[in-house]
Design an enzyme around this catalytic site. Structure first.
Site, PDB file in Angstrom:
ATOM      1  N   LYS A  22      24.645  67.295  -8.390  1.00  8.64           N
ATOM      2  CA  LYS A  22      26.003  66.749  -8.354  1.00  8.64           C
ATOM      3  C   LYS A  22      26.030  65.380  -7.684  1.00  8.64           C
ATOM      4  O   LYS A  22      26.573  64.423  -8.228  1.00  8.64           O
ATOM      5  CB  LYS A  22      26.924  67.704  -7.583  1.00  8.64           C
ATOM      6  CG  LYS A  22      28.271  67.104  -7.227  1.00  8.64           C
ATOM      7  CD  LYS A  22      29.148  68.046  -6.455  1.00  8.64           C
ATOM      8  CE  LYS A  22      29.033  67.998  -4.963  1.00  8.64           C
ATOM      9  NZ  LYS A  22      29.698  66.898  -4.250  1.00  8.64           N
ATOM     10  N   ASN A  23      25.425  65.277  -6.503  1.00  8.83           N
ATOM     11  CA  ASN A  23      25.577  64.042  -5.735  1.00  8.83           C
ATOM     12  C   ASN A  23      24.777  62.866  -6.291  1.00  8.83           C
ATOM     13  O   ASN A  23      24.993  61.736  -5.878  1.00  8.83           O
ATOM     14  CB  ASN A  23      25.271  64.296  -4.247  1.00  8.83           C
ATOM     15  CG  ASN A  23      26.377  65.134  -3.607  1.00  8.83           C
ATOM     16  OD1 ASN A  23      27.472  65.265  -4.164  1.00  8.83           O
ATOM     17  ND2 ASN A  23      26.086  65.710  -2.459  1.00  8.83           N
ATOM     18  N   CYS A 116      36.170  66.835  -0.178  1.00 11.82           N
ATOM     19  CA  CYS A 116      36.424  67.997   0.691  1.00 11.82           C
ATOM     20  C   CYS A 116      36.837  67.527   2.081  1.00 11.82           C
ATOM     21  O   CYS A 116      36.310  66.545   2.593  1.00 11.82           O
ATOM     22  CB  CYS A 116      35.164  68.858   0.792  1.00 11.82           C
ATOM     23  SG  CYS A 116      34.788  69.794  -0.684  1.00 11.82           S
ATOM     24  N   ARG A 121      35.617  61.097   7.382  1.00  6.68           N
ATOM     25  CA  ARG A 121      34.911  60.438   6.295  1.00  6.68           C
ATOM     26  C   ARG A 121      35.419  59.010   6.004  1.00  6.68           C
ATOM     27  O   ARG A 121      35.852  58.701   4.885  1.00  6.68           O
ATOM     28  CB  ARG A 121      34.966  61.292   5.021  1.00  6.68           C
ATOM     29  CG  ARG A 121      34.530  62.717   5.244  1.00  6.68           C
ATOM     30  CD  ARG A 121      34.492  63.529   3.977  1.00  6.68           C
ATOM     31  NE  ARG A 121      33.274  63.311   3.224  1.00  6.68           N
ATOM     32  CZ  ARG A 121      32.988  63.899   2.068  1.00  6.68           C
ATOM     33  NH1 ARG A 121      33.855  64.742   1.529  1.00  6.68           N
ATOM     34  NH2 ARG A 121      31.871  63.668   1.439  1.00  6.68           N
ATOM     35  N   ASP A 304      24.894  69.901   3.873  1.00  6.08           N
ATOM     36  CA  ASP A 304      25.457  70.675   2.754  1.00  6.08           C
ATOM     37  C   ASP A 304      24.896  72.095   2.681  1.00  6.08           C
ATOM     38  O   ASP A 304      25.431  72.927   1.935  1.00  6.08           O
ATOM     39  CB  ASP A 304      25.202  69.951   1.424  1.00  6.08           C
ATOM     40  CG  ASP A 304      25.907  68.599   1.372  1.00  6.08           C
ATOM     41  OD1 ASP A 304      26.830  68.379   2.173  1.00  6.08           O
ATOM     42  OD2 ASP A 304      25.520  67.764   0.539  1.00  6.08           O
ATOM     43  N   ARG A 396      33.698  72.821  -8.277  1.00  9.08           N
ATOM     44  CA  ARG A 396      33.447  71.372  -8.248  1.00  9.08           C
ATOM     45  C   ARG A 396      31.964  71.081  -8.198  1.00  9.08           C
ATOM     46  O   ARG A 396      31.526  70.004  -8.604  1.00  9.08           O
ATOM     47  CB  ARG A 396      34.060  70.763  -6.971  1.00  9.08           C
ATOM     48  CG  ARG A 396      35.539  70.717  -6.977  1.00  9.08           C
ATOM     49  CD  ARG A 396      36.026  70.181  -5.688  1.00  9.08           C
ATOM     50  NE  ARG A 396      35.576  68.790  -5.567  1.00  9.08           N
ATOM     51  CZ  ARG A 396      36.101  67.925  -4.723  1.00  9.08           C
ATOM     52  NH1 ARG A 396      37.063  68.299  -3.934  1.00  9.08           N
ATOM     53  NH2 ARG A 396      35.659  66.698  -4.675  1.00  9.08           N
TER      54      ARG A 396
HETATM   55  N1  EPU Z   1      30.451  57.583   7.773  1.00 13.76           N
HETATM   56  C1  EPU Z   1      31.188  56.662   8.483  1.00 13.76           C
HETATM   57  N2  EPU Z   1      31.511  55.493   7.865  1.00 13.76           N
HETATM   58  C2  EPU Z   1      31.151  55.223   6.596  1.00 13.76           C
HETATM   59  C3  EPU Z   1      30.395  56.167   5.873  1.00 13.76           C
HETATM   60  C4  EPU Z   1      30.062  57.348   6.483  1.00 13.76           C
HETATM   61  O1  EPU Z   1      31.544  56.884   9.640  1.00 13.76           O
HETATM   62  O2  EPU Z   1      31.493  54.159   6.098  1.00 13.76           O
HETATM   63  C5  EPU Z   1      30.075  58.857   8.402  1.00 13.76           C
HETATM   64  C6  EPU Z   1      30.754  60.046   7.712  1.00 13.76           C
HETATM   65  O3  EPU Z   1      32.049  60.277   8.231  1.00 13.76           O
HETATM   66  C7  EPU Z   1      29.784  61.165   8.020  1.00 13.76           C
HETATM   67  C8  EPU Z   1      28.423  60.454   7.987  1.00 13.76           C
HETATM   68  O4  EPU Z   1      28.689  59.078   8.194  1.00 13.76           O
HETATM   69  O5  EPU Z   1      30.021  61.633   9.315  1.00 13.76           O
HETATM   70  C9  EPU Z   1      27.630  60.637   6.715  1.00 13.76           C
HETATM   71  O6  EPU Z   1      28.428  60.304   5.607  1.00 13.76           O
HETATM   72  P1  EPU Z   1      27.828  59.845   4.201  1.00 13.76           P
HETATM   73  O7  EPU Z   1      28.418  58.541   3.851  1.00 13.76           O
HETATM   74  O8  EPU Z   1      26.343  59.969   4.236  1.00 13.76           O
HETATM   75  O9  EPU Z   1      28.410  60.947   3.243  1.00 13.76           O
HETATM   76  P2  EPU Z   1      29.122  60.758   1.844  1.00 13.76           P
HETATM   77  O10 EPU Z   1      28.451  59.684   1.079  1.00 13.76           O
HETATM   78  O11 EPU Z   1      30.585  60.706   2.040  1.00 13.76           O
HETATM   79  C10 EPU Z   1      27.517  62.369   0.566  1.00 13.76           C
HETATM   80  C11 EPU Z   1      27.717  63.619  -0.240  1.00 13.76           C
HETATM   81  C12 EPU Z   1      28.095  64.754   0.687  1.00 13.76           C
HETATM   82  C13 EPU Z   1      26.979  64.941   1.707  1.00 13.76           C
HETATM   83  C14 EPU Z   1      26.721  63.618   2.454  1.00 13.76           C
HETATM   84  C15 EPU Z   1      25.566  63.690   3.425  1.00 13.76           C
HETATM   85  C16 EPU Z   1      28.559  62.744  -2.316  1.00 13.76           C
HETATM   86  C17 EPU Z   1      29.686  62.577  -3.243  1.00 13.76           C
HETATM   87  N3  EPU Z   1      28.795  63.397  -1.194  1.00 13.76           N
HETATM   88  O12 EPU Z   1      28.774  62.136   1.197  1.00 13.76           O
HETATM   89  O13 EPU Z   1      28.163  65.910  -0.123  1.00 13.76           O
HETATM   90  O14 EPU Z   1      27.375  65.908   2.640  1.00 13.76           O
HETATM   91  O15 EPU Z   1      26.472  62.562   1.514  1.00 13.76           O
HETATM   92  O16 EPU Z   1      24.407  64.073   2.752  1.00 13.76           O
HETATM   93  O17 EPU Z   1      27.445  62.325  -2.601  1.00 13.76           O
HETATM   94  C18 EPU Z   1      28.851  68.065  -0.702  1.00 13.76           C
HETATM   95  O18 EPU Z   1      28.148  67.952  -1.724  1.00 13.76           O
HETATM   96  O19 EPU Z   1      29.372  69.164  -0.353  1.00 13.76           O
HETATM   97  C19 EPU Z   1      29.078  66.891   0.128  1.00 13.76           C
HETATM   98  C20 EPU Z   1      30.030  66.828   1.045  1.00 13.76           C
END
Ligand code: EPU
Length: 415
Positions: A22-23, A116, A121, A304, A396
């Site tokens: 998915k990601n 979610c 985030r 995850d 999802r």
């Molecule tokens: N963060 C910030 N500022 C930013 C970006 C991130 O503070 O600008 C913080 C976030 O709040 C979090 C941490 O950094 O505490 C990591 O966030 P990251 O950006 O790595 O996560 P994401 O890109 O929003 C993706 C996956 C998530 C998965 C995370 C970590 C997608 C669509 N989502 O999220 O997947 O948990 O990376 O591996 O790719 C899931 O599949 O259930 C899911 C939540």
């Protein structure tokens, strides 16, 4: 509203074939806009997050054809217009359109993404990267207008190795002038999948999978065919199911290397794993040892899988501790596990899980995707009937979850 009904304690044996990640898929699809040609992406999971991205592409005017596993995207007819709030908030990954449209048209208008509710985030690191590349960002009432006269490569140091910010920076910079370097980049396999995809289109990206990624801008990106990597989180979820109830349960079509943080924990708990090039076979075993887990960016233990593995820890002997370092609100499943008979305490970012405890079927609610997966696993080992509400969260991210589990012996149905 559909519900999942599970009659627990059925042995699981046979093979579960894992779908595309998915990601990865949710980043590859928006990234395809950067191409001036036709793009085919294969091994795409058939889940509702992909439907939401398809909707955005069609809204923008792209021609999209989907079959069972592939998606053909021709974005030559796209009109770069504002993406309305009701579709950008459907999922987190809508924010990859921010960077893809900015990278291609130097302008994008859209809203804060959805996803979610597992923490605040923020997207500050993505916006910082856009600004460093020369874009102007204006925000009002959750709506962002981001535009640049030109995007110019630079060095961007991420405050944390964010998956989203790393991919967004790659997408925004691959057609920029000059060279961009991302330091403290996320090392997740999904980032590598995106970089390889863009390189297949003609981009010049090196270092993906390490902390330093270098992107040399190119003028044009062309047609390409690519495949989504197997979903390590889906695989991990079913591997945990096998640990709980498996009799030679084979998790197939995976890259075992991507699951090392989980498989090493399973071995520490006491499981024997039969690992081949593209599968892992696991059986239930006795005398499970308690372990401690801390979530981290790749190659650390993935956040995850934190909620799913909690179910296994309720079956281990003694005290296990789980520390969630990525998200501040990823324990919403605990209330329901305790309702089912678990003994789990929450102290700030750490869970103390005292086991073993037997679980009994209850009516529970999926509060987010992986909390839902956790409750499915709990239902599979519980005595009696478990009813899981708000199943849409689970759908999802898990393709054909009911059919896949039924296929290996689980008694589970959607009602
Ligand atoms: N963060 C910030 N500022 C930013 C970006 C991130 O503070 O600008 C913080 C976030 O709040 C979090 C941490 O950094 O505490 C990591 O966030 P990251 O950006 O790595 O996560 P994401 O890109 O929003 C993706 C996956 C998530 C998965 C995370 C970590 C997608 C669509 N989502 O999220 O997947 O948990 O990376 O591996 O790719 C899931 O599949 O259930 C899911 C939540």
């Amino acid at each position: 509203m559909t519900k999942l009904i599970i009659e627990g304690q059925r042995e699981l044996s046979g093979t579960i074939k894992i779908s595309g990640a998915k990601n990865s898929a949710v980043a590859l699809i928006p990234a395809s806009l950067l191409s001036d040609g036709k793009v085919i992406i294969d091994n795409v999971p058939n889940i509702s997050d992909i439907d939401a991205l398809d909707e955005i592409l069609v809204y923008l005017g792209a021609t999209v054809k989907r079959d069972e596993t592939s998606i053909n995207i021709d974005s030559s007819t796209i009109i770069n217009k504002e993406i309305p709030e009701n579709i950008s908030t459907k999922l987190r990954a809508s924010y990859y359109f921010m960077s893809a449209l900015l990278g291609k048209y130097k302008k994008v208008e859209m809203y804060f993404p959805g996803g979610c509710k597992i923490g605040a985030r923020p997207i500050d690191q993505t916006l910082k990267a856009f600004k460093s590349l020369g874009a102007r960002v204006t925000e009002s009432n959750n709506k962002y207008l981001i535009e640049a006269d030109e995007l110019i490569g630079t060095t961007i140091y991420l405050d944390m190795p964010s998956v989203g910010a790393t991919i967004n920076t790659i997408l925004a910079s691959c057609k920029a002038k000059g060279t961009t370097i991302i330091r403290n980049a996320a090392k997740e396999p999904e980032v590598v999948n995106v970089a390889i995809f863009l390189n297949q289109m003609g981009a010049r990206i090196t270092g993906a999978g390490t902390s330093d990624i270098c992107i040399t801008g190119v003028e044009k990106l062309g047609p390409c065919y690519t495949e989504v990597i197997p979903d390590r989180i889906e695989a991990g979820t079913y591997l945990i199911a096998g640990a709980l109830l498996g009799n030679n349960l084979k998790i197939d079509n995976i890259i075992p290397d991507h699951l090392k943080s989980l498989t090493s924990k399973l071995k520490e708990i006491g499981f024997h794993l039969d690992i081949s090039n593209n599968s892992i076979t696991i059986s239930k075993t006795d005398n499970l040892k308690s372990v401690n887990i801390q979530t981290l960016g790749y190659p650390g233990f993935p956040t995850d899988l934190q909620q799913p593995i909690t179910v296994l820890l309720t079956q281990c002997n003694g005290l296990s501790k789980v520390t969630e370092t990525i998200y501040e609100n990823r324990f919403q499943n605990v209330k329901y596990l305790n309702q089912m008979g678990a003994n789990i305490e929450i102290n700030d970012r750490t869970l103390s899980i005292m086991g073993p405890t037997s679980l009994k079927g209850e009516e529970v609610y999926a509060t987010d995707l992986r909390a839902g997966a956790c409750l499915v696993l709990a239902g599979l080992i519980a005595e009696g009937k478990t009813i899981i509400n708000d199943v849409d969260y689970i759908l999802r991210g898990y393709e054909k979850i009911v059919l896949k589990l039924q296929g290996v012996g689980a008694k589970i149905e959607l009602q």
